[in-house]
Design a protein around this motif. Sequence first.
Motif, PDB file in Angstrom:
ATOM      1  N   LEU B 224      44.919  45.421  31.957  1.00 42.95           N
ATOM      2  CA  LEU B 224      46.180  45.829  32.543  1.00 42.95           C
ATOM      3  C   LEU B 224      45.442  47.179  33.353  1.00 42.95           C
ATOM      4  O   LEU B 224      45.075  47.852  33.430  1.00 42.95           O
ATOM      5  CB  LEU B 224      47.251  46.534  31.286  1.00 42.95           C
ATOM      6  N   ILE B 225      46.797  46.638  35.197  1.00 42.76           N
ATOM      7  CA  ILE B 225      46.481  47.600  36.027  1.00 42.76           C
ATOM      8  C   ILE B 225      47.122  47.856  36.036  1.00 42.76           C
ATOM      9  O   ILE B 225      48.797  47.564  36.740  1.00 42.76           O
ATOM     10  CB  ILE B 225      45.843  46.305  37.037  1.00 42.76           C
ATOM     11  N   VAL B 226      47.196  50.148  36.390  1.00 42.16           N
ATOM     12  CA  VAL B 226      48.821  50.480  36.653  1.00 42.16           C
ATOM     13  C   VAL B 226      48.108  51.474  38.134  1.00 42.16           C
ATOM     14  O   VAL B 226      46.761  52.067  38.028  1.00 42.16           O
ATOM     15  CB  VAL B 226      48.220  51.230  35.667  1.00 42.16           C
ATOM     16  N   ALA B 227      48.567  50.872  39.001  1.00 42.84           N
ATOM     17  CA  ALA B 227      48.482  51.651  40.399  1.00 42.84           C
ATOM     18  C   ALA B 227      49.676  52.632  40.357  1.00 42.84           C
ATOM     19  O   ALA B 227      50.434  51.869  40.725  1.00 42.84           O
ATOM     20  CB  ALA B 227      48.555  50.819  41.606  1.00 42.84           C
ATOM     21  N   GLU B 228      49.080  53.911  40.845  1.00 48.11           N
ATOM     22  CA  GLU B 228      50.177  55.014  41.235  1.00 48.11           C
ATOM     23  C   GLU B 228      51.040  54.880  42.492  1.00 48.11           C
ATOM     24  O   GLU B 228      49.739  54.595  43.721  1.00 48.11           O
ATOM     25  CB  GLU B 228      49.806  56.476  40.393  1.00 48.11           C
ATOM     26  N   LYS B 229      51.974  55.966  41.966  1.00 49.22           N
ATOM     27  CA  LYS B 229      52.464  55.605  43.885  1.00 49.22           C
ATOM     28  C   LYS B 229      51.417  55.856  44.710  1.00 49.22           C
ATOM     29  O   LYS B 229      50.009  56.616  44.655  1.00 49.22           O
ATOM     30  CB  LYS B 229      52.975  57.456  43.693  1.00 49.22           C
ATOM     31  N   GLY B 230      51.304  54.874  45.469  1.00 45.40           N
ATOM     32  CA  GLY B 230      50.562  55.415  46.874  1.00 45.40           C
ATOM     33  C   GLY B 230      49.127  54.967  46.973  1.00 45.40           C
ATOM     34  O   GLY B 230      48.037  56.014  47.889  1.00 45.40           O
ATOM     35  N   SER B 231      48.695  54.376  45.919  1.00 50.07           N
ATOM     36  CA  SER B 231      47.480  53.658  45.933  1.00 50.07           C
ATOM     37  C   SER B 231      46.676  52.256  45.849  1.00 50.07           C
ATOM     38  O   SER B 231      47.400  51.804  46.500  1.00 50.07           O
ATOM     39  CB  SER B 231      46.877  54.495  44.079  1.00 50.07           C
ATOM     40  N   TYR B 232      45.828  52.511  46.041  1.00 50.67           N
ATOM     41  CA  TYR B 232      45.379  50.568  46.061  1.00 50.67           C
ATOM     42  C   TYR B 232      44.203  50.398  45.447  1.00 50.67           C
ATOM     43  O   TYR B 232      43.103  51.438  44.970  1.00 50.67           O
ATOM     44  CB  TYR B 232      44.527  51.069  48.232  1.00 50.67           C
ATOM     45  N   VAL B 233      43.832  49.352  45.280  1.00 56.55           N
ATOM     46  CA  VAL B 233      42.113  49.486  44.840  1.00 56.55           C
ATOM     47  C   VAL B 233      42.732  47.612  44.729  1.00 56.55           C
ATOM     48  O   VAL B 233      43.264  46.807  44.467  1.00 56.55           O
ATOM     49  CB  VAL B 233      43.200  49.071  42.869  1.00 56.55           C
ATOM     50  N   SER B 234      41.441  47.384  44.464  1.00 52.91           N
ATOM     51  CA  SER B 234      41.302  45.760  44.692  1.00 52.91           C
ATOM     52  C   SER B 234      40.032  45.458  43.671  1.00 52.91           C
ATOM     53  O   SER B 234      39.218  45.879  43.085  1.00 52.91           O
ATOM     54  CB  SER B 234      40.530  45.184  46.385  1.00 52.91           C
ATOM     55  N   TYR B 235      39.833  44.163  42.680  1.00 53.90           N
ATOM     56  CA  TYR B 235      39.963  43.712  41.762  1.00 53.90           C
ATOM     57  C   TYR B 235      39.634  42.221  41.184  1.00 53.90           C
ATOM     58  O   TYR B 235      40.231  41.589  42.244  1.00 53.90           O
ATOM     59  CB  TYR B 235      41.213  44.263  40.569  1.00 53.90           C
ATOM     60  N   LEU B 236      38.140  42.288  40.888  1.00 53.81           N
ATOM     61  CA  LEU B 236      37.672  40.632  41.065  1.00 53.81           C
ATOM     62  C   LEU B 236      37.250  40.783  39.820  1.00 53.81           C
ATOM     63  O   LEU B 236      37.263  40.976  38.384  1.00 53.81           O
ATOM     64  CB  LEU B 236      36.747  40.851  41.824  1.00 53.81           C
ATOM     65  N   GLU B 237      37.585  39.164  39.482  1.00 51.43           N
ATOM     66  CA  GLU B 237      37.133  38.331  38.126  1.00 51.43           C
ATOM     67  C   GLU B 237      36.734  37.510  38.173  1.00 51.43           C
ATOM     68  O   GLU B 237      37.032  36.493  39.312  1.00 51.43           O
ATOM     69  CB  GLU B 237      38.744  38.379  37.716  1.00 51.43           C
ATOM     70  N   GLY B 238      35.346  37.066  37.349  1.00 49.18           N
ATOM     71  CA  GLY B 238      34.905  36.466  37.420  1.00 49.18           C
ATOM     72  C   GLY B 238      34.897  35.528  35.712  1.00 49.18           C
ATOM     73  O   GLY B 238      34.348  36.251  35.056  1.00 49.18           O
ATOM     74  N   CYS B 239      34.364  34.381  36.126  1.00 50.42           N
ATOM     75  CA  CYS B 239      34.466  33.667  34.518  1.00 50.42           C
ATOM     76  C   CYS B 239      33.405  32.256  34.322  1.00 50.42           C
ATOM     77  O   CYS B 239      33.188  31.507  35.299  1.00 50.42           O
ATOM     78  CB  CYS B 239      35.395  32.865  34.137  1.00 50.42           C
ATOM     79  N   THR B 240      32.437  32.363  33.494  1.00 50.42           N
ATOM     80  CA  THR B 240      31.561  31.467  33.153  1.00 50.42           C
ATOM     81  C   THR B 240      31.543  31.285  31.754  1.00 50.42           C
ATOM     82  O   THR B 240      32.032  32.094  30.397  1.00 50.42           O
ATOM     83  CB  THR B 240      30.066  31.584  33.758  1.00 50.42           C
ATOM     84  N   ALA B 241      31.201  29.902  31.559  1.00 52.76           N
ATOM     85  CA  ALA B 241      30.200  29.417  30.044  1.00 52.76           C
ATOM     86  C   ALA B 241      29.907  29.137  29.741  1.00 52.76           C
ATOM     87  O   ALA B 241      29.471  28.374  30.533  1.00 52.76           O
ATOM     88  CB  ALA B 241      32.184  28.925  29.531  1.00 52.76           C
ATOM     89  N   PRO B 242      28.868  28.252  28.154  1.00 56.95           N
ATOM     90  CA  PRO B 242      28.214  27.818  28.174  1.00 56.95           C
ATOM     91  C   PRO B 242      28.056  26.424  28.129  1.00 56.95           C
ATOM     92  O   PRO B 242      29.604  25.962  28.186  1.00 56.95           O
ATOM     93  CB  PRO B 242      27.379  28.070  27.298  1.00 56.95           C
ATOM     94  N   MET B 243      27.182  24.855  28.537  1.00 53.65           N
ATOM     95  CA  MET B 243      28.075  23.838  28.667  1.00 53.65           C
ATOM     96  C   MET B 243      28.015  23.581  26.639  1.00 53.65           C
ATOM     97  O   MET B 243      27.232  23.477  25.574  1.00 53.65           O
ATOM     98  CB  MET B 243      26.939  22.788  28.620  1.00 53.65           C
ATOM     99  N   ARG B 244      29.532  22.485  26.222  1.00 58.50           N
ATOM    100  CA  ARG B 244      29.065  23.070  25.196  1.00 58.50           C
ATOM    101  C   ARG B 244      30.416  21.198  24.737  1.00 58.50           C
ATOM    102  O   ARG B 244      30.958  21.493  25.936  1.00 58.50           O
ATOM    103  CB  ARG B 244      30.214  23.964  24.117  1.00 58.50           C
TER     104      ARG B 244
END
Lengths: 430, 481
Positions: B224-244
């Motif tokens: 959950l990301i909330v950016a209030e009035k006039g704000s700025y955010v850069s958000y990164l997401e990365g994902c990995t998992a083992p081999m099964r």
Amino acid sequence: MDLKELLLENYKTVEQELEGKNGSVVKERRKEAIATFEKIGFPTLKNEEWKYTNISAALKKEFSIETIPALTKADIEQYLIKNLKGNILVFVNGQLSQELSKIISPESGLIIKPLAETDADVLEKYFGKSSTNDAFTYLNTALSHQGTFIKIPKGKSLEEPVVLYFISDARKENIFIQPHNIFLIEENAEAKFVESYHTIGKESGFSNVITQIILRKDARAEYYKIQNDSVTASHVGTTQVYQEGKSNFSSTTVSLNGNIIRNNLNIVLNAEHSEATMYGLYLLKGTQHVDNHTIADHAKPNCFSNELYKGILNDKSTGVFNGKIFVKQDAQKTNAFQSNKNILLSKDATMNTKPQLEIFADDVKCSHGATIGQLDEEPLFYLRSRGISEEKAKALLVIAFAQDIIDHIKIEALKEFLIRGINQSLGNNF
Amino acid sequence: MSDSTKILEEITGSDYKYGFETKIENESAPKGLSEEIVRFISAKKNEPEWMLEWRLKAYKHWLTLTEPKWQNVSYPAINYQDIIYYSAPKQKAKLNSLDEVDPELRDTFKKLGISLDEQKRLTGVAVDAVIDSVSVTTTYKEKLGELGIIFCSMSEAIKDHPELVKKYLGTVVPVTDNYFAALNSAVFSDGSFCYIPEGVRCPMELSTYFRINAANTGQFERTLIVAEKGSYVSYLEGCTAPMRDENQLHAAVVELISMEKAEIKYSTVQNWYPGDKNGKGGIYNFVTKRGICMGDYSKISWTQVETGSAITWKYPSVILKGDNSTGEFYSVAVTNNYQQADTGTKMIHIGKNTKSRIVSKGISAGKSQNSYRGLVEVMKRADNARNFSQCDSLLMGDQCGAHTFPYIEVKNNSATVEHEATTSKIGEDQIFYCNQRGLDTEQAVAMIVNGYCKEVLNQLPMEFAVEAQKLLAISLEGSVG
């Protein structure tokens, strides 16, 4: 009695009438079709293919089926396209009327028979088959006993077009008709077909139509579907084209008037080096609704298809376009293009478009595009600055927009008829 | 061409390089889903009563739903009773500094190349690491705290900032939204929470790293990301998992809320285990991501590079509610072998003068199926709405498929909507041109693909762009010729 029950009831009558006339294949397929129809019923908005078209209101009426009134030449005169010289077939409430029809081409070049007398191999292969099946195609298949089979024999090139007028007499009651026609263009033959729909009177008409067109090797066909019906007339039509051999097919669908219109155009390019083009124009006003679903099914390599549909929507009208291009795994070197362009003239008009590609081969060139916008300000200003009224200027621009499609019509009289129709529709008198 | 050489090196040595499994003691719930499990998860996390009720409501709604079937992917039915819904690295006590983090765990993140050590201050990325759906550690918390930025795990947020969570959680993706969103709402175990106060420009990239470690677990995190009035955010997401060998389910929910003149930029580099060459194993990535531009002049931008997962099925969407708000979607989806992707976006124009832009690049190779499915909807009062969509597909090999399902619905005549799509393969003349200049075919393909994706890759933050480029090359390895 609601419509579904009425139609199921009607099936029993038709079944008796056809007893002994059809081969077993046809009988079987009709039986299957009615069973499926009974099971699935008419489509609702929940059906993905009917997501944007609500057909149920148009069906919720007391319809009369299978009443054949006697119309005179004077009754239908006004519906005929002026100056159009051709082989005229008039269907009154779905039934071919010999008196009103007029064939001018020699019989060696144009064979017309009742549907039941269609060539056995054609029936066997195609009767009841379609790229898309829904309640309407099942229903039509099950109840098709009034249609016509038209054959252009091998090597014949038909000069005059075959013009089919479907006239419903809705002066006293609501009319539901279900014509089913098969056109066979044999090897190296050529023909033009025009379909036109009209409803007489104030009551509602509903036509559920199937047209199957089969092109053999080196065959060429042009197909025009003209919808300039009354505002109480609804239409669901499926045109199923099979390009059996290397052939050339061109279709133009123009919708100017009607209540709810749904056109399915399915083309199977089933032989190498086949070509298919699809053009469409819809000019809507009031609360009209036009839904065009098309499929270009590339089953064999080296085929070409091109599609251009253009729409102008005014008042509270709604337009729907769904174009599908399938490229099967074998169909390498396919070129398939699709474009849908729309202009919204009023605040309350709605356009839903879904150009869709499904591609399973890699060596292909496919593209599709869709735009929805409004008339350009600049040319409008240009015309206004030269003293042309806003209304007229807009009409001029709309005609220019539609011209792309009109230009592809190769029958002069039909072209003139449509230009007149468009001008009328725009309230334009020049 | 040093970049290319690097790519080549990567290619030769690579299959799925994140396929290791870390031996960390896990604490798991028993398999299966029931009201008890939901209560168990909630109790485990010491959640307040309202949170439990929220979860139960979602669970009850989920029971009434059936799994959707309309998507253009196929997979064997998922047995929801065969999944472990809660699995967490055993925590001894509350951690105060990074030194107390399980060394095994720190090694894991080192292998993944994630800076849990604060010494890596120079890279300037604040990381919230989520392993098996439990947030392990959040870096740079204090520094961010000085600016009033809240960046912590979801469970902490529920404890420390219940008023914010209560106010915003489930407002963009309600518990009743869809099958997987309801499932997620019932059983989510953790995730990231981010709050940028009025007028603050977040000085660093915020980042979450997701990893599924334990076997038979599903990962259900909630962001959950909330950016209030006039704000700025850069958000990164990365994902990995083992081999099964077996398939694992990942059903996350991401909600973004952008207030007046605020901007959120959300980037994903998704590299879940895609299954082996025969299509065995891999992650089912069924994610609901949606953002809302609440205020005027707000902006939300999604960028995604999807190379992993056996099945990717997600549509990051933007609801353009505020006037003059902007939504963007940039996507590269690569499928190889037996991977399937059905991805795209939804742009819902509600406010006046709203703008949206969609650039989607699909690449399919091997026996994979790649679909773009998108909706652009212009509502009645969205005057002067503007949309431009472009979705291109590149096919490599004659066994794969590329599909496009764009839905365009316009109810306002001042809107201008454009959509275009093309499908093609890499031309032999292009390859020949490169060969002629001394590049071998694999190199040439990597270069052409990178050029093809440039428009999207340019949207990624620097560190990610490099990683994404390499990923693209790896994913397509062996698909040429």
